[in-house]
Design a protein around this motif. Structure first.
Motif, mmCIF file in Angstrom:
data_model
loop_
_atom_site.group_PDB
_atom_site.id
_atom_site.type_symbol
_atom_site.label_atom_id
_atom_site.label_comp_id
_atom_site.label_asym_id
_atom_site.label_seq_id
_atom_site.Cartn_x
_atom_site.Cartn_y
_atom_site.Cartn_z
ATOM 1 N N ASN A 183 0.829 -1.211 0.000
ATOM 2 C CA ASN A 183 0.000 0.000 0.000
ATOM 3 C C ASN A 183 0.863 1.261 0.000
ATOM 4 N N VAL A 184 2.021 1.190 0.661
ATOM 5 C CA VAL A 184 2.950 2.323 0.630
ATOM 6 C C VAL A 184 3.421 2.556 -0.809
ATOM 7 N N LEU A 185 3.795 1.472 -1.486
ATOM 8 C CA LEU A 185 4.248 1.604 -2.875
ATOM 9 C C LEU A 185 3.139 2.139 -3.769
ATOM 10 N N LEU A 186 1.917 1.688 -3.539
ATOM 11 C CA LEU A 186 0.796 2.172 -4.340
ATOM 12 C C LEU A 186 0.559 3.660 -4.105
ATOM 13 N N ALA A 187 0.665 4.098 -2.849
ATOM 14 C CA ALA A 187 0.469 5.514 -2.552
ATOM 15 C C ALA A 187 1.546 6.369 -3.218
ATOM 16 N N ILE A 188 2.781 5.861 -3.259
ATOM 17 C CA ILE A 188 3.855 6.592 -3.951
ATOM 18 C C ILE A 188 3.534 6.721 -5.431
ATOM 19 N N ALA A 189 3.054 5.627 -6.032
ATOM 20 C CA ALA A 189 2.714 5.663 -7.457
ATOM 21 C C ALA A 189 1.531 6.587 -7.722
ATOM 22 N N GLN A 190 0.520 6.550 -6.853
ATOM 23 C CA GLN A 190 -0.635 7.419 -7.036
ATOM 24 C C GLN A 190 -0.249 8.890 -6.916
ATOM 25 N N ARG A 191 0.684 9.176 -6.047
ATOM 26 C CA ARG A 191 1.140 10.569 -5.923
ATOM 27 C C ARG A 191 1.899 10.997 -7.178
ATOM 28 N N ARG A 192 2.697 10.101 -7.711
ATOM 29 C CA ARG A 192 3.419 10.425 -8.938
ATOM 30 C C ARG A 192 2.448 10.700 -10.082
ATOM 31 N N ILE A 193 1.377 9.905 -10.185
ATOM 32 C CA ILE A 193 0.380 10.106 -11.235
ATOM 33 C C ILE A 193 -0.315 11.444 -11.062
ATOM 34 N N THR A 411 -3.086 -7.056 -15.353
ATOM 35 C CA THR A 411 -1.947 -6.140 -15.464
ATOM 36 C C THR A 411 -1.464 -6.041 -16.905
ATOM 37 N N ILE A 412 -1.367 -7.182 -17.576
ATOM 38 C CA ILE A 412 -0.941 -7.161 -18.977
ATOM 39 C C ILE A 412 -1.940 -6.356 -19.818
ATOM 40 N N LEU A 413 -3.217 -6.564 -19.569
ATOM 41 C CA LEU A 413 -4.242 -5.832 -20.310
ATOM 42 C C LEU A 413 -4.211 -4.342 -19.978
ATOM 43 N N ASN A 414 -4.061 -4.014 -18.694
ATOM 44 C CA ASN A 414 -4.022 -2.605 -18.299
ATOM 45 C C ASN A 414 -2.822 -1.885 -18.895
ATOM 46 N N TYR A 452 -6.442 5.007 -16.470
ATOM 47 C CA TYR A 452 -5.780 3.750 -16.784
ATOM 48 C C TYR A 452 -4.375 3.687 -16.209
ATOM 49 N N GLU A 453 -3.755 4.826 -16.027
ATOM 50 C CA GLU A 453 -2.459 4.833 -15.343
ATOM 51 C C GLU A 453 -2.629 4.401 -13.888
ATOM 52 N N SER A 454 -3.691 4.881 -13.255
ATOM 53 C CA SER A 454 -3.977 4.481 -11.870
ATOM 54 C C SER A 454 -4.329 3.003 -11.800
ATOM 55 N N LYS A 455 -5.107 2.541 -12.762
ATOM 56 C CA LYS A 455 -5.464 1.126 -12.785
ATOM 57 C C LYS A 455 -4.239 0.245 -12.963
ATOM 58 N N LEU A 456 -3.310 0.691 -13.814
ATOM 59 C CA LEU A 456 -2.102 -0.093 -14.029
ATOM 60 C C LEU A 456 -1.256 -0.149 -12.756
ATOM 61 N N ALA A 457 -1.108 1.003 -12.100
ATOM 62 C CA ALA A 457 -0.360 1.010 -10.840
ATOM 63 C C ALA A 457 -1.024 0.094 -9.817
ATOM 64 N N SER A 458 -2.349 0.169 -9.731
ATOM 65 C CA SER A 458 -3.071 -0.692 -8.782
ATOM 66 C C SER A 458 -2.917 -2.161 -9.146
ATOM 67 N N SER A 459 -2.916 -2.469 -10.432
ATOM 68 C CA SER A 459 -2.801 -3.870 -10.833
ATOM 69 C C SER A 459 -1.405 -4.411 -10.559
ATOM 70 N N TYR A 460 -0.363 -3.573 -10.731
ATOM 71 C CA TYR A 460 0.979 -4.016 -10.379
ATOM 72 C C TYR A 460 1.058 -4.352 -8.890
ATOM 73 N N VAL A 461 0.481 -3.489 -8.058
ATOM 74 C CA VAL A 461 0.473 -3.749 -6.618
ATOM 75 C C VAL A 461 -0.412 -4.952 -6.298
#
Length: 597
Positions: A183-193, A411-414, A452-461
């Protein structure tokens, strides 16, 4: 008080060492938890857990949690408490020896009847008796219908149960740490987006403002980008909160008294994004049913219930005990007459006795019978609890297995959709700047890209969480595995890292079941299975006039501006540098090439 000699002092010291050495000792809890204040708490080594940690990996976070999480440590001490209860049960095999000492003194007075012819008649006589009694008694239960044996087996099962509960809490805690960490990694990615989206809206606002001042666009276009920029600021606020909350949860699981991680602790910028090909789900099911500590714990409860039922049978058996007693008593009696000692006696009373005693309850109002039936019912409860947990394990493993496959596919689809959305946004942005696209179309394209950028980050996590879920569902990785785990990427299948590859089957993946096509919920479905609404709309497809307007695509000026996309690699590299510490692959959410502040 001074001791008589060095010998006495040494003897007392040895006795004290033996007594104190037998006491149960444990490491003290953090001093901060003993006080009533956070700001004035007393700090100790627990506050220095992360002093030398520069980059916190998942393996390191889990290792620290194993060493400092108070709930997990408490579960470990529960094992010791159960072990001491076992030792108590073993004590029933040994004889019981007790010693007693009694000291007493009594006084009795008697008055002689008066006699005029006797000068000493009517006087008082006192009898004083001083007595002591010392005894040593020993009893030994020889036979009790095997009740002691079954009691020991119950306690042994309880020790194994608490061992499994300790391992089960480790399993759950490792899963919770992995989720908080991801969740920490996801929050970092969401902030970057959110930052990249704000940057795009800010540049667009600046360009549109120049056009407005030249009279090329209305004020509403300027306000549009200003609103969207402020909306991106709101996304930044939400991402910051998610980051802080995730840090708090991770710090608590790691047993860090500060309640949050120090600012110097960073997270790795690369995730293990290898999509492993899983063995067949049957391999995971077999491994889980053989290793899940909670299932083992339920089986130990079943064993304990069985021995408790056997123990009730012992009440129908006689109990045989042996006893022995040694005693020594003294009596000293003084007789006084007119204040003078007239006579006294003294005697010793040594004694010794031994024998056997048999006790057999023949009838007690069916209490034994109903007690036996109660424990037979408890055995049935424990048996079905094992069966229920077996089904729970099977369901959790299948769910985790399917969840991992689903998240990998998603993730591949996103990623594919994200790349298409980025390309679309760049084209629409070029068209808007050339005056060939509406503002609403640009807003839609940017919104789709951010989504879709957020979805991709979420799918990676989600893939990382799915790996942790498989680990949690299988339960094969023990605390020893996590304590020795290295910060390296594993090439083994998730959930099976601690199992040697030669012990894992080579069977292919299980093909997921496809949902049935017929719905059980009634609706307006035609005989062909196509909804009526869709069938009515089908003719529009044949007479679609849009095809006649297709030549517009050939004259689309946006395609002429397409060569600007050759600079895309520079843009991706720039975004990647800006997204350091995100830990998740980045995409061009930021402004397209050629757009500068």
């Amino acid at each position: 008080m001074k001791l008589a000699s060095p010998f006495v002092r040494g003897t007392l010291g040895v006795v004290a060492a033996v007594v104190m050495g037998g006491c149960y000792t444990y490491n003290p809890v953090p001093k901060a938890t003993l006080g009533n204040s956070y700001t004035h708490r007393e700090k100790d080594k627990a506050d220095k857990l992360l002093a030398d940690v520069k980059e916190l990996s998942l393996a390191k976070a889990q290792k620290i949690a194993l060493q400092n999480n108070p709930t997990y440590i408490a579960a470990h001490h529960s094992i010791e408490a159960a072990r001491f209860r076992l030792y108590q049960a073993m004590g029933a095999w040994l004889p019981t020896v007790s010693a007693s000492f009694k000291l007493s003194e009594s006084h009795n007075w008697t008055r002689e009847p008066e006699n005029l012819g006797n000068m000493i008649s009517g006087h008082r006589r006192r009898t004083s008796t001083f007595a002591t009694s010392t005894s040593i008694d020993a009893t030994w239960l020889i036979f009790d219908g095997l009740s002691r044996e079954f009691g020991i087996m119950v306690r042994k099962s309880n020790v194994e149960y608490y061992k499994n509960m300790d391992a089960d809490y480790c399993r759950k805690m490792m899963y919770a740490v992995a989720q908080a960490y991801n969740n920490v990694l996801l929050a970092i990615a969401q902030r970057r987006i959110a930052e990249e989206n704000r940057k795009f809206q800010q540049i667009s606002l600046k360009d549109t403002n120049y056009k407005f001042q030249a009279g090329a666009v209305p004020l509403s276009d300027v306000l549009n980008f200003e609103i969207l920029m402020n909306s991106a600021d709101g996304d930044l606020i939400a991402a910051d909160y998610a980051y802080d909350a995730s840090l708090y949860a991770l710090a608590v699981l790691m047993g860090y008294p500060e309640g949050t991680l120090p600012s110097h602790v960073k997270f790795p910028i690369e995730l293990d994004l290898n999509f492993h090909e899983l063995p067949a789900v049957e391999v995971y099911l077999d491994t889980a049913l053989a290793n899940r500590p909670d299932l083992k714990g339920y089986r130990m409860q079943l064993e304990a219930a069985r021995y408790q039922m056997y123990q009730t049978y012992s009440s129908y058996s006689p109990s045989v005990s042996a006893f022995a007693s040694f005693g020594f008593g003294t009596d000293a009696t003084h007789y006084r007459d007119w204040g003078y000692d007239r006579d006294h006696t003294y005697s010793n009373r040594p004694s010794f006795s031994y024998g056997l005693s048999v006790n057999w309850t023949i009838f007690n109002g069916l209490a034994r019978y109903n007690t036996m039936r109660e424990y037979q019912a408890n055995l049935a409860v424990a048996d079905y609890n094992v069966a229920a947990q077996w089904f729970t394990v099977v369901g959790e493993v299948r769910t985790a297995y399917a969840n991992y496959i689903k998240n990998v596919k998603q993730t591949i689809l996103n990623k594919k959709i994200r790349d298409l959305a980025a390309k679309q946004r760049d084209l629409v942005d070029d068209e808007y700047r050339a005056g060939n696209a509406e503002l609403t179309r640009l807003n839609e394209a940017q919104r789709d890209l951010v989504s879709y950028e957020s979805k991709l980050a979420s799918s990676y996590v989600s893939v990382q969480n799915a790996k942790a879920q498989l680990d949690h569902a299988v339960g094969a990785n023990t605390a020893a595995f996590y304590e020795s785990r290295k910060d390296v990427k594993s090439d083994r299948a998730p959930g099976l890292e601690s199992i040697a590859p030669d012990k894992i089957g080579k069977s292919a993946q299980t093909v997921p079941q496809t949902p049935q096509q017929q719905a059980s919920v009634p609706g307006p479905v035609m005989k062909s299975g196509v909804p009526a609404a869709r069938k009515q709309a089908a003719p529009v497809k044949k007479a679609a006039p849009v095809k006649k307007a297709a030549p517009v695509k050939k004259a689309a000026p946006a395609k002429k501006a397409a060569p600007a996309k050759k600079a895309a690699p520079a843009k991706k590299a720039a975004v990647k540098n800006e997204a350091a510490a995100a830990g998740i692959p980045v995409s061009p959410t930021a402004p397209p090439p050629g757009r500068k502040k």
